[in-house]
Design a protein around this motif. Structure first.
Motif, PDB file in Angstrom:
ATOM      1  N   PHE A   7       0.898  -1.236   0.008  1.00 19.37           N
ATOM      2  CA  PHE A   7      -0.050  -0.009  -0.049  1.00 19.37           C
ATOM      3  C   PHE A   7       0.777   1.137  -0.064  1.00 19.37           C
ATOM      4  N   LEU A   8       2.087   1.022   0.264  1.00 19.16           N
ATOM      5  CA  LEU A   8       3.114   2.351   0.255  1.00 19.16           C
ATOM      6  C   LEU A   8       3.814   2.400  -1.063  1.00 19.16           C
ATOM      7  N   LYS A   9       3.865   1.110  -1.664  1.00 20.98           N
ATOM      8  CA  LYS A   9       4.550   1.211  -3.073  1.00 20.98           C
ATOM      9  C   LYS A   9       3.560   1.693  -4.185  1.00 20.98           C
ATOM     10  N   HIS A  10       2.253   1.449  -3.864  1.00 24.34           N
ATOM     11  CA  HIS A  10       1.384   1.425  -4.922  1.00 24.34           C
ATOM     12  C   HIS A  10       0.124   2.310  -4.345  1.00 24.34           C
ATOM     13  N   THR A  11       0.296   3.685  -4.356  1.00 18.69           N
ATOM     14  CA  THR A  11      -0.811   4.458  -3.574  1.00 18.69           C
ATOM     15  C   THR A  11      -2.031   4.611  -4.608  1.00 18.69           C
ATOM     16  N   GLU A  12      -1.865   4.474  -5.853  1.00 19.26           N
ATOM     17  CA  GLU A  12      -3.008   4.848  -6.697  1.00 19.26           C
ATOM     18  C   GLU A  12      -3.935   3.508  -6.829  1.00 19.26           C
TER      19      GLU A  12
END
Length: 485
Positions: A7-12
């Motif tokens: 969830f930190l690497k893929h915020t979109e």
């Protein structure tokens, strides 16, 4: 979780794109383009190791969402569909049609866009059907010799029927229409869910042993005495089908119809049926009274039929652009939403009340309306806001007020609560009617498809207990959400 930092690497938050409006208005096909497996797995990786997954509480079915998100991320598709089917008989329905209260209660949604739970769900079941993996008929280990009649083939009736068939009971589903599916078949437009999605699930249910009988109006074609004599238990899943009316001057004019007069005809035509005298919006000035999902379905259908202009009236004020303070996380948020139909055309009008229809030679030609404001919990007219609007087709989409009674329910001896729903107890048993159970909108009132499936499953558990333990013991009272886990 497979990737605790996903969830930190893929915020979109990424969803499939919709087909261009100018193209999708030419047909009744589903509006969404395909979504790639890699993109889906990236979205599934955003599911947090949040400790207490509130999405479980948001989902009426108690879906094990973090578990199948993790399995999708890892590429373990067969295990994922097993976890999804453990709580949800028909994820292909909910993945398309549910408003996703699970996403509203997603912990990530507190300060980031919520996980795309609904999209992972529908892609998971679509891959299962495409690969013929995890969707084989589930046969009971033994037959009980007990017989069950399910009245109504909407999502509640189908869920109850599948659960009871798999428990070893002989189940017959009765549907008064010519095809199985109820609201799913004739209430939901093809552009939201193509009907082959229903047909492939019905094929699985028939292979499991569920018997479907269409064109049977129980209470007339099959009398109550015959019903009682032929079946050990009955599940009433006949829905809430009486549309809320608008008894104002001019209501008797031609050209004013309930949404469920209009939508079923359009659905029939969309799949190639002939409908003599079809109610159509082609070339007409249309007003839809009701701002909910059914109203949006009427909007999208009217635009595809070639309406000249469409207005959709809603008596409530326009919701805020962001989550309203009155519905904080993890509640389902009150906020302004734009469905696929709304982006296709038409004008949405909020805080308006229709006070009279006007017409010529028995045909509606317009309406009189005014703006309203909420004062002490009541709608009050805003003076000086009166207006008239030309229209030659009015569609009433203001919800439903209860099940139809005369043919079956009154003859059966059902009781009704103050809202017009069938009275039942905590075991889904109809009050005073031994062996009769109630599931879905018929007992709950107008609600979501996901609630209908949850109630069908819980009612089936109560029926199974009634049939296998015996009538001398009551079925267990189990909260619906807990019962699905």
């Amino acid at each position: 979780m497979a990737d605790p930092r996903g969830f930190l690497k893929h915020t979109e938050r990424e969803l499939p794109t919709r087909r261009p409006v100018e193209l999708r208005l030419l047909d009744f096909k589903e509006v969404y383009n395909k979504f790639g497996s890699e993109a889906l797995q990236t979205q599934a990786s955003r599911c947090m190791d949040c400790g207490i997954p509130f999405c479980h509480n948001g989902c009426p079915l108690g879906n094990l969402i973090p578990e199948w998100n993790d399995l999708v991320y890892r590429g373990r598709w067969e295990d994922g569909i097993d976890r999804l089917h453990a709580t949800n008989n028909f994820p292909e329905f909910t993945g398309r049609l549910c408003p996703a209260p699970c996403e509203a209660s997603c912990v990530l949604g507190i300060n980031q866009p919520a996980v795309t739970i609904k999209q992972v769900e529908v892609e998971l079941i679509e891959k299962a059907f495409a690969d013929d993996c995890g969707v084989a008929p589930v046969l009971p280990s033994e037959l009980t010799g007990k017989t069950v009649a399910v009245i109504g083939s909407g999502p509640a009736g189908l869920a109850a029927a599948q659960q009871l068939t798999r428990a070893g009971h002989a189940v017959t589903v009765f549907e008064r229409a010519d095809r199985i599916g109820g609201l799913l078949r004739y209430g939901i437009p093809e552009f939201k869910m193509e009907k082959q999605i229903i047909d492939r699930r019905l094929a699985q249910m028939e292979a499991e042993g569920t018997v479907f009988r269409t064109g049977v109006n129980v209470g007339v074609d099959l009398t109550v005495d015959e019903l009682r004599a032929q079946f050990d238990a009955v599940v009433l899943a006949n829905g809430s089908t009486i549309g809320r009316d608008l008894p104002i001057p001019g209501r008797e004019l031609n050209g004013i119809h309930q949404a469920m007069e209009f939508l079923p005809q359009a659905n029939r035509v969309a799949v190639g049926d002939a409908v003599p005298g079809q109610i159509t919006a082609a070339g007409k000035k249309v007003v839809i009274i009701g701002g909910g999902d059914t109203g949006a379905d009427c909007l999208g259908t009217s635009l595809r039929q070639g309406a000249e202009i469409v207005h959709q009236f809603e008596i409530m004020p326009r919701p805020p652009a962001e989550r309203a303070g009155s519905t904080p996380w993890p509640l389902y948020p009150l906020m302004y939403r734009v469905s696929s139909a709304h982006e296709e055309g038409g004008e949405r009008v909020f805080s308006v009340n229709t006070e009279a229809f006007i017409g010529e030679n028995g045909q509606v030609t317009g309406l009189k309306a005014h703006e309203v404001a909420m004062v002490n919990g009541r709608f009050e007219k805003v003076e000086g806001t009166d207006f008239e609007l030309d229209c030659d087709l009015v569609l009433l989409a203001m919800g439903f007020v209860g099940p139809e009674r005369e043919d079956l329910l009154d003859k059966l001896g059902a009781g009704y609560d103050p809202r017009g729903n069938i009275v039942r107890d905590g075991t889904f048993a109809a009050a005073g009617l031994p062996g009769v159970f109630v599931a879905g909108d018929a007992g709950r009132g107008q609600s979501l498809i996901v609630w209908a499936i949850a109630e069908g499953r819980s009612a089936a558990a109560a029926v199974d207990t009634y049939l296998t333990v015996g009538t001398e013991l009551p079925a267990p009272i189990v909260p619906t959400q807990v019962a699905q886990r």
